[in-house]
Design an enzyme around this catalytic site. Structure first.
Site, PDB file in Angstrom:
ATOM      1  N   ASN A 136     -10.721  -0.765   0.453  1.00 41.97           N
ATOM      2  CA  ASN A 136      -8.738  -0.672  -0.201  1.00 41.97           C
ATOM      3  C   ASN A 136      -8.038  -1.091  -1.080  1.00 41.97           C
ATOM      4  O   ASN A 136      -8.460  -2.385  -1.568  1.00 41.97           O
ATOM      5  CB  ASN A 136      -8.534  -1.597   1.755  1.00 41.97           C
ATOM      6  CG  ASN A 136      -6.836  -1.510   1.201  1.00 41.97           C
ATOM      7  OD1 ASN A 136      -5.832  -0.453   0.777  1.00 41.97           O
ATOM      8  ND2 ASN A 136      -5.979  -1.437   2.733  1.00 41.97           N
TER       9      ASN A 136
ATOM     10  N   HIS B  50      -3.480   7.568   3.132  1.00 39.88           N
ATOM     11  CA  HIS B  50      -3.740   5.688   2.381  1.00 39.88           C
ATOM     12  C   HIS B  50      -5.423   5.445   3.092  1.00 39.88           C
ATOM     13  O   HIS B  50      -6.198   5.625   4.253  1.00 39.88           O
ATOM     14  CB  HIS B  50      -2.968   4.944   2.977  1.00 39.88           C
ATOM     15  CG  HIS B  50      -3.466   2.809   2.709  1.00 39.88           C
ATOM     16  ND1 HIS B  50      -3.807   2.884   1.374  1.00 39.88           N
ATOM     17  CD2 HIS B  50      -3.705   1.986   3.536  1.00 39.88           C
ATOM     18  CE1 HIS B  50      -3.910   1.393   1.397  1.00 39.88           C
ATOM     19  NE2 HIS B  50      -4.028   0.671   2.654  1.00 39.88           N
TER      20      HIS B  50
ATOM     21  N   CYS C 139       0.825  -1.768   0.042  1.00 36.41           N
ATOM     22  CA  CYS C 139      -0.263  -0.189   0.443  1.00 36.41           C
ATOM     23  C   CYS C 139       1.011   1.328  -0.021  1.00 36.41           C
ATOM     24  O   CYS C 139       0.497   2.696  -0.610  1.00 36.41           O
ATOM     25  CB  CYS C 139      -0.926  -0.075   1.119  1.00 36.41           C
ATOM     26  SG  CYS C 139      -1.613  -1.588   1.302  1.00 36.41           S
TER      27      CYS C 139
END
Ligand code: UT7
Length: 336
Positions: free
Chosen positions: A288, A258, A118
């Site tokens: 996500n 994020h 990520c």
């Protein structure tokens, strides 16, 4: 030591592309023992996008890149380097970046994938900055693209509610002094890598009937440990990047974190003592998307006109590896 004669690097355009199919929490209730109330209260996610079986990461990465190129007013031939940050490459090799290069017709570009989960988009910006500062390259395409639905276990309620597919891109080029990337910081802690892992399919556990039967090709995560790590590292990384360019959290005009979980974002917001209006959140719409999350959020915030010339914009992320990173930008809307 920073050489004063070095150029300044900045993001001159962004782009994104999201697959059309929407999977709601109600859809997931039909697959696993979960419910809308749990998903929203624990994660903030209302829906996510899922690519179809004929769509690979390079397909959505290419569309995000084309979007960024058109906003920058650049041709594919103007790009010197393509980096694709992803944990869901089309295949082990050739790299997804090489496939994107072919799709775009970016014949003058070098191309490689980078894997920092990520945090990949921030790692990519950090690498791009070095090439632009030295004058080695003029225009670099950094793409964060994921089709996480392809490695998500839709029988595992601990993970299947969290992830989605999407792609975001940024073009990094030389900008005038005082604008662009003011500082960038990346880190890693490999000893905790097992907290978030796709165990099989590599050289440690090559694909076999056993790995398939054991569902080892899907994402496995110790959610609560990753959660604890995330709430600590987000604020720390942002503060470290700010300090290295002589700024403090009071200077932040916009935070683009994020997008993993609203509770993690809220905790970072609290630590940095910034008001929620200054924080971009779209995890409710997309879930996500790993390396794509920050790239897509930045593109949306920019498209909506939320980022003004001169704003201090902080990108911050964390993820598998474990990895983390933060970038401080002095924003300018080029070509708008
Ligand atoms: O991009 C980086 C990658 N990942 C992340 O950022 C994820 C970080 N972690 C998280 O966001 C959170 O830890 C989760 C959202 C994954 C889980 O939230 P939590 O508050 O940490 O819950 P938990 O893991 O402590 O689980 C609490 C309970 C468990 O039940 P028991 O053992 O207490 O009976 C789980 O089995 O919730 C249960 N649970 C669910 N219940 C309904 C787990 N998933 C679900 C679900 N629906 N989908």
């Amino acid at each position: 030591m920073l050489n004063n004669s070095m150029r300044c690097a900045g993001i001159i355009a962004t782009g994104s592309y999201m697959p059309e199919t929407i999977v709601t929490n109600a859809d997931l209730e039909k697959l696993v023992d979960t419910n809308e109330e749990w998903i929203i209260s624990r994660t903030g996610i209302e829906q996510r996008r899922i690519s179809d079986e004929n769509t690979a990461t390079s397909d959505i990465a290419t569309k995000a890149a084309q979007n960024a190129l058109s906003k920058a007013g650049l041709k594919a031939e103007d790009i010197d380097l393509i980096m694709v940050a992803t944990v869901t490459p089309d295949m082990a090799f050739p790299s997804t970046a090489c496939i994107v290069q072919k799709n775009l017709g970016a014949v003058n570009a070098a191309a490689f994938d980078l894997e920092a989960a990520c945090s990949g988009f921030i790692y990519g910006i950090t690498i791009a900055e070095q090439f632009i500062k030295t004058g080695f390259y003029k225009n670099i395409l950094v793409i964060g693209a994921e089709t996480l639905s392809k490695i998500t276990d839709y029988t595992d309620r601990n993970t299947c509610v969290l992830f989605g597919d999407g792609a975001g891109a940024a073009i990094i080029s030389e900008v005038e002094a005082g604008y662009g990337i003011l500082s960038t910081y990346i880190g890693a802690r490999g000893e905790d890598g097992n907290l978030l892992i796709q165990p099989a399919g590599g050289s440690r556990l090559p694909a076999s009937q056993k790995t398939l039967d054991e569902r080892q090709h899907f994402i496995k995560m110790d959610g609560s440990e990753v959660f604890k790590f995330a709430i600590k590292i987000m604020g720390e990384a942002a503060e470290k990047a700010l300090a290295s360019c002589g700024l403090t959290k009071e200077d932040i005009d916009y935070l683009i974190p994020h997008q993993a979980n609203t509770r993690i974002i809220e905790s970072a917001t609290k630590r940095l003592k910034i008001s929620p209006e200054k924080v971009y959140v779209n995890v409710n719409k997309y879930g996500n998307m790993s390396a794509a999350s920050i790239a897509v959020a930045l593109d949306e915030a920019s498209d909506k006109g939320m980022l003004k010339d001169g704003d201090v914009v902080v990108l911050v992320g964390f993820g598998g590896g474990l990895t983390w990173g933060a970038t401080v930008l002095k924003w300018k809307n080029y070509g708008r």
